[in-house]
Design an enzyme around this catalytic site. Structure first.
Site, PDB file in Angstrom:
ATOM      1  N   LYS A 227       0.425   4.442   6.811  1.00 30.09           N
ATOM      2  CA  LYS A 227      -0.161   5.376   5.780  1.00 30.09           C
ATOM      3  C   LYS A 227       0.426   6.751   5.907  1.00 30.09           C
ATOM      4  O   LYS A 227       0.770   7.105   6.725  1.00 30.09           O
ATOM      5  CB  LYS A 227      -1.605   5.717   6.030  1.00 30.09           C
ATOM      6  CG  LYS A 227      -2.464   4.296   5.709  1.00 30.09           C
ATOM      7  CD  LYS A 227      -2.315   3.517   4.479  1.00 30.09           C
ATOM      8  CE  LYS A 227      -3.292   2.245   4.538  1.00 30.09           C
ATOM      9  NZ  LYS A 227      -3.169   1.274   3.567  1.00 30.09           N
TER      10      LYS A 227
ATOM     11  N   SER B 161       0.726  -1.358  -0.135  1.00 26.77           N
ATOM     12  CA  SER B 161       0.033  -0.011   0.107  1.00 26.77           C
ATOM     13  C   SER B 161       0.882   1.168   0.121  1.00 26.77           C
ATOM     14  O   SER B 161       0.384   2.236  -0.317  1.00 26.77           O
ATOM     15  CB  SER B 161      -1.014  -0.078   1.316  1.00 26.77           C
ATOM     16  OG  SER B 161      -0.228   0.378   2.590  1.00 26.77           O
TER      17      SER B 161
END
Length: 241
Positions: free
Chosen positions: A129, A60
């Site tokens: 993230k 990701s």
């Protein structure tokens, strides 16, 4: 008559005081044990209050972070230091983000080494993230690869987005609640980030209380060692919410 003073006792011919002397092997083992215990205590203190290592399990965050990378996380932010737009943060699952992810198996020794900080934390209950929005920010995109905007200011995210990846194929708009952040992966098509959880409590935002810290260095493997710097120029024109 005055009695003569008693002669000092000794356990050898040299007159050394009585008592069992510690042999060289015993002394070495004792000193080694002290060093090891001190190192473990120091490692635990560092892991608990200053920095912690984490393992990257997914794609990701390509190409900023790759599967198998180990990163060090500064645990003083949030805390004495603030979290900023552009920071890469590790945070605990706010609830339901990792339900489908299988937890890697560890043994007792691995669990102990993780506890004291000598082995990176497994990521079965944490995510990593990039911070895009802060409390009060309006974060949006029209989708179809169009830019992400923060408070109506379009971002040029080419500094960190994966090659040939658009800012967002998914259309969305959200106002970040108080004491929360909006996070997105650098590899947007492979990142189930805040955009994918707008139906959850908090509307996809992550409570700042769930943030473990800010990643500041890729520590392993050695050929990928490097600092993880905040791309502040991407957000410098974003107005206050």
């Amino acid at each position: 008559m005055t009695e003569p003073a008693a002669a000092p006792t000794s356990d050898d011919a040299t007159g050394a005081p009585s008592g069992r002397r510690r042999g060289p092997v015993a002394s070495f083992l004792r000193e080694t044990a002290i060093v090891l215990v001190s190192a473990l205590v120091l490692s635990w203190l560092v892991k608990t209050f200053l920095a912690q290592a984490f393992f990257i399990p997914s794609a990701s965050m390509h190409d900023t972070l790759l599967e198998g990378d180990r990163v060090l996380v500064n645990k003083l932010a949030p805390g004495p230091f603030d979290v900023h737009r552009g920071d890469i943060v590790v945070f605990a699952d706010p609830g339901g983000w990792l339900d489908q992810q299988a937890a890697p198996r560890t043994n007792v020794v691995q669990d102990a080494l993780i506890a004291v900080g000598l082995v990176p934390q497994q990521s079965e209950d944490h995510l990593i993230k990039r911070v895009i929005g802060l409390p009060g920010d309006t974060v949006a995109s029209a989708g179809g690869g169009s830019p992400v905007t923060v408070n109506d200011e379009p971002l040029d995210e080419s500094a960190y987005l994966a090659p040939s990846v658009g800012p967002s194929q998914r259309a969305f708009e959200a106002v970040v609640p108080p004491d929360s952040i909006w996070v997105m992966g650098d590899n947007r098509p492979q990142s189930a980030d805040s955009r994918a959880h707008q139906g959850d409590p908090g509307g996809g935002a992550v409570p700042i209380a769930d943030v473990v810290g800010v990643a500041f260095v890729t520590a392993w493997p050695l050929d990928r060692f490097g600092m993880l710097r905040n791309p502040g120029e991407v957000f410098e024109d974003v107005p206050a919410p």
